[in-house]
Design an enzyme around this catalytic site. Structure first.
Site, short mmCIF file in Angstrom:
data_model
loop_
_atom_site.label_atom_id
_atom_site.label_comp_id
_atom_site.label_asym_id
_atom_site.label_seq_id
_atom_site.Cartn_x
_atom_site.Cartn_y
_atom_site.Cartn_z
N LYS A 215 -16.53 29.56 22.02
CA LYS A 215 -15.47 28.91 22.81
C LYS A 215 -15.96 27.57 23.38
CE LYS A 215 -14.98 32.34 25.75
NZ LYS A 215 -15.97 33.34 25.29
N ARG B 77 -9.68 35.97 32.09
CA ARG B 77 -10.57 37.03 31.62
C ARG B 77 -10.14 38.40 32.09
NH1 ARG B 77 -15.60 33.77 30.94
NH2 ARG B 77 -17.23 35.08 30.09
N ARG C 31 -29.49 31.44 21.27
CA ARG C 31 -28.97 30.14 21.71
C ARG C 31 -29.76 29.58 22.89
NH1 ARG C 31 -22.90 31.20 24.31
NH2 ARG C 31 -23.60 32.49 26.05
N ARG D 296 -30.12 30.65 29.15
CA ARG D 296 -29.40 31.10 30.34
C ARG D 296 -29.94 32.45 30.79
NH1 ARG D 296 -23.13 30.64 28.85
NH2 ARG D 296 -23.19 32.70 29.76
N ARG E 276 -22.29 42.22 29.13
CA ARG E 276 -21.17 41.27 29.07
C ARG E 276 -20.17 41.66 27.99
NH1 ARG E 276 -24.74 36.32 28.27
NH2 ARG E 276 -22.84 35.20 27.71
P1 ADP Z 1 -19.78 33.73 28.07
O1 ADP Z 1 -18.42 33.38 27.58
O2 ADP Z 1 -20.86 33.34 27.12
O3 ADP Z 1 -19.90 35.13 28.57
P2 ADP Z 1 -19.44 32.07 30.46
O4 ADP Z 1 -20.31 30.88 30.62
O5 ADP Z 1 -18.01 31.85 30.16
O6 ADP Z 1 -20.16 32.92 29.34
O7 ADP Z 1 -19.52 33.00 31.76
C1 ADP Z 1 -20.74 33.40 32.33
C2 ADP Z 1 -20.51 34.33 33.50
O8 ADP Z 1 -19.72 33.67 34.53
C3 ADP Z 1 -19.70 35.60 33.19
O9 ADP Z 1 -20.51 36.64 32.67
C4 ADP Z 1 -19.13 35.94 34.59
O10 ADP Z 1 -20.10 36.52 35.42
C5 ADP Z 1 -18.81 34.57 35.16
N1 ADP Z 1 -17.42 34.15 34.82
C6 ADP Z 1 -17.05 33.10 34.00
N2 ADP Z 1 -15.72 33.02 33.91
C7 ADP Z 1 -15.20 34.03 34.67
C8 ADP Z 1 -13.88 34.49 34.95
N3 ADP Z 1 -12.79 33.88 34.43
N4 ADP Z 1 -13.75 35.56 35.76
C9 ADP Z 1 -14.81 36.18 36.30
N5 ADP Z 1 -16.08 35.82 36.07
C10 ADP Z 1 -16.29 34.76 35.26
#
Ligand code: ADP
Length: 193
Positions: A13, A88, A127, A135, A146
């Site tokens: 994404k 989400r 990655r 990360r 996750r």
């Molecule tokens: P990925 O899509 O690789 O899991 P992101 O960078 O989008 O990683 O998100 C990393 C973390 O940030 C998630 O595991 C969560 O803890 C938090 N997070 C991101 N977006 C949201 C959201 N919309 N609602 C709740 N937590 C979020």
């Protein structure tokens, strides 16, 4: 044009959102990047989010919804935006509809990056950021957590968009450029409407 990119962690994404941003000028809105910036800045939100993110769980909806609400109101989002990592949860999807209609905005395309889960764990494990670092939530145990949270809380919102006939599937297993081209076709079709 306003776009939602959906798909599990590691689906690509962020990569595709950045590509769209540079090609079309729609702004990438990544809740993950925004949260990581808050953590780095040591803000109240960052301090609350840090431990939650490290476990691979979700930051509370009210925090996320407030972040999105103020972000989409900013001038640089007026040409369009790409939501990456939001919504989400069901409640985030509902909050999004409410805030869009309050601003007279619509979503032009909801795109799901379809991927095979076994591949994801490998992709994420290997990655690295632009600075070569990994990360903290990209270690295999947290990645599995996750994916589990994605299955339980995010996958259930897909039928919401599917039923409205709005979910467009793209094969996220192809290389970055091929996935990008499929998305370009969606953008071109949406522009005609
Ligand atoms: P990925 O899509 O690789 O899991 P992101 O960078 O989008 O990683 O998100 C990393 C973390 O940030 C998630 O595991 C969560 O803890 C938090 N997070 C991101 N977006 C949201 C959201 N919309 N609602 C709740 N937590 C979020």
């Amino acid at each position: 044009m306003n776009i939602i990119l959906l798909g599990p962690p590691g689906a690509g994404k962020g990569t595709q959102a950045k590509r769209l941003e540079s090609l079309y000028g729609f702004k990438q809105i990544s809740t993950g990047d925004m949260l990581r910036a808050e953590v780095a800045a040591g803000s109240d939100i960052g301090n609350e989010a840090k431990a939650i993110m490290a476990k691979g769980q979700f930051v509370p909806d009210p925090i996320i919804v407030a972040m999105i609400q103020s972000r989409i109101a900013q001038p640089d989002c007026q040409r369009g935006f790409i939501l990456d990592g939001f919504p989400r949860t069901e409640s985030q999807a509902e909050a999004l509809d409410t805030m869009l209609s309050a601003r007279g905005l619509t979503i032009d395309a909801v795109i799901l990056l379809d991927v095979n889960e076994d591949e994801l764990v490998e992709r994420i494990a290997s990655r690295r950021g632009e600075d070569g670092t990994r990360r903290p939530d990209d270690n295999p145990d947290v990645v599995r957590a996750r994916l589990d949270v994605y299955r339980k809380q995010t996958a259930p919102i897909l039928p919401y968009y599917e039923k409205a006939g709005r979910l467009l599937h793209v094969d996220g297993m192809k290389d970055v450029e091929s996935v990008g081209k499929e998305i370009d076709a969606i953008v071109a079709a949406a522009k005609k409407h």
